[in-house]
Design a protein around this motif. Structure first.
Motif, PDB file in Angstrom:
ATOM      1  N   ASP A  31      -9.027   0.106  -4.869  1.00 26.43           N
ATOM      2  CA  ASP A  31     -10.993  -0.337  -4.181  1.00 26.43           C
ATOM      3  C   ASP A  31     -11.673  -1.126  -5.660  1.00 26.43           C
ATOM      4  N   ASN A  38      -0.651   6.395   3.049  1.00 29.79           N
ATOM      5  CA  ASN A  38      -1.755   5.780   4.119  1.00 29.79           C
ATOM      6  C   ASN A  38      -2.359   5.112   3.668  1.00 29.79           C
ATOM      7  N   GLN A  39      -2.987   4.708   2.580  1.00 31.32           N
ATOM      8  CA  GLN A  39      -3.883   3.566   1.727  1.00 31.32           C
ATOM      9  C   GLN A  39      -4.517   2.594   3.188  1.00 31.32           C
ATOM     10  N   ALA A  49       0.602  -1.471  -0.048  1.00 33.48           N
ATOM     11  CA  ALA A  49      -0.199  -0.097   0.162  1.00 33.48           C
ATOM     12  C   ALA A  49       0.863   1.431   0.234  1.00 33.48           C
ATOM     13  N   THR A  58      -8.625   9.692  -7.457  1.00 36.78           N
ATOM     14  CA  THR A  58      -7.814   9.459  -6.352  1.00 36.78           C
ATOM     15  C   THR A  58      -6.960   8.528  -6.574  1.00 36.78           C
ATOM     16  N   ASP A  59      -6.772   7.833  -7.482  1.00 34.41           N
ATOM     17  CA  ASP A  59      -5.900   6.728  -8.040  1.00 34.41           C
ATOM     18  C   ASP A  59      -4.831   7.790  -8.386  1.00 34.41           C
ATOM     19  N   VAL A  83      -2.989   9.766  -5.287  1.00 34.97           N
ATOM     20  CA  VAL A  83      -2.801   8.935  -3.986  1.00 34.97           C
ATOM     21  C   VAL A  83      -1.228   8.783  -4.958  1.00 34.97           C
ATOM     22  N   ASP A 130      -4.945  -0.288   1.274  1.00 37.26           N
ATOM     23  CA  ASP A 130      -5.015  -1.163   0.171  1.00 37.26           C
ATOM     24  C   ASP A 130      -4.598  -1.713  -0.709  1.00 37.26           C
ATOM     25  N   THR A 180      -5.322   2.418  -5.091  1.00 37.90           N
ATOM     26  CA  THR A 180      -5.985   2.607  -3.804  1.00 37.90           C
ATOM     27  C   THR A 180      -6.360   0.941  -3.911  1.00 37.90           C
TER      28      THR A 180
END
Length: 285
Positions: free
Chosen positions: A233, A213-214, A210, A239-240, A243, A216, A231
């Motif tokens: 998800d 702070n992820q 990960a 968001t990907d 990050v 998964d 991420t």
């Protein structure tokens, strides 16, 4: 390099079928002439059927000489699930190469983890095809080069094959069968090379962990060895990309290939990789 997505004419398909058949029979192709088109360009001449190709080989007096088919890995290590590329190098082709068929598999006796072949390419091609086994355990390259043949050289890189390892361990890749030949134009008489094989070895590391702070681990949603679901998800979203942008400088070099979305620099994650991932979310929407 020419990718494997070649469009083949009917005559080119006949020639490739001939190369594949000759590979299976252990017989080399000789004097491949055809009319067709492909990523490597077309050649003009009389089309040869599989039967005439085989008959010509049987009726010609051929020379034989030794060559080595070497699988050379792009790096010593690779994370599980990420792509590792091997150059397919023919050593000792003193008359050049006008046609070849090479079958590549995993060396199960020397591998401590499983893997799959997922991609391949040709250095140059006229009438060419790459076939993968449904379970990813085998890749077969067939290429009839016509006039765009390889000139004589101590080492000739004819293409690449890309694999992914399933779990941490050792992964060994090697050619197990090959038919490599040069036609009468560049040799005293048709040459059938007698191949030996050198394997390529890579150590498979743990899969990517990960980022930041992820919670998964990232995931590969398409099976191409790239982890676009940063991420974890199950989807590719803005968001990907964010990050990946925020953590790109903290990703170890050996894991950078897992995020090499632009295909240019596997030694580091760049802004271009982030941009490609950002655009991918629109392609998947």
């Amino acid at each position: 390099m020419t990718r494997l997505t070649c469009r083949l004419s009917t005559r080119a398909t006949v020639l490739l079928a001939g190369v594949a058949l000759l590979l299976a029979l252990g017989v080399s192709a000789v004097a491949l002439g055809a009319t067709g088109s492909g990523d490597g360009g077309g050649q003009t001449g009389d089309a040869l059927t599989v039967e005439s190709l085989t008959d010509q080989h049987l009726n010609e007096q051929t020379n034989t000489t030794n060559v080595t088919v070497d699988l050379r890995e792009s790096g010593d290590t690779c994370p599980a699930g990420c792509p590792t590329m091997f150059d397919i190098v023919v050593e000792g082709a003193e008359y050049g190469i006008s046609a070849f068929g090479i079958q590549i598999e995993f060396n199960e006796s020397k591998s401590t983890t499983g893997g799959s072949f997922i991609d391949g390419s040709f250095e140059k091609s006229t009438f060419a095809n790459i076939t993968f086994a449904d379970d990813g355990s085998r890749a077969v390259f067939a290429n009839a080069l016509g006039d765009d043949k390889f000139a004589p050289a101590d080492e000739i890189t004819v293409g690449t094959v890309t694999a992914v390892g399933d779990d941490p361990g050792d992964l060994s890749v090697e050619a197990v069968n090959a038919t490599i030949s040069e036609d009468v134009d560049e040799a005293p008489s048709p040459v059938e090379y007698i191949p030996s094989f050198e394997q390529g070895d890579v150590t498979i590391l743990d899969a990517p962990s990960a980022l930041g702070n992820q919670f998964d681990e990232p995931a590969d949603l398409t099976g191409d060895g790239l982890f676009e679901d940063i991420t974890g998800d199950g989807d590719v979203t803005l968001t990907d990309a964010l990050v990946l942008f925020n953590n790109r400088l903290d990703i170890d070099e050996e894991y950078a290939r897992c995020y090499n979305f632009d295909g240019d620099d596997p030694d580091g994650v760049t802004l271009s990789d982030v941009l490609v991932l950002f655009n991918e979310r629109f392609d998947r929407s």
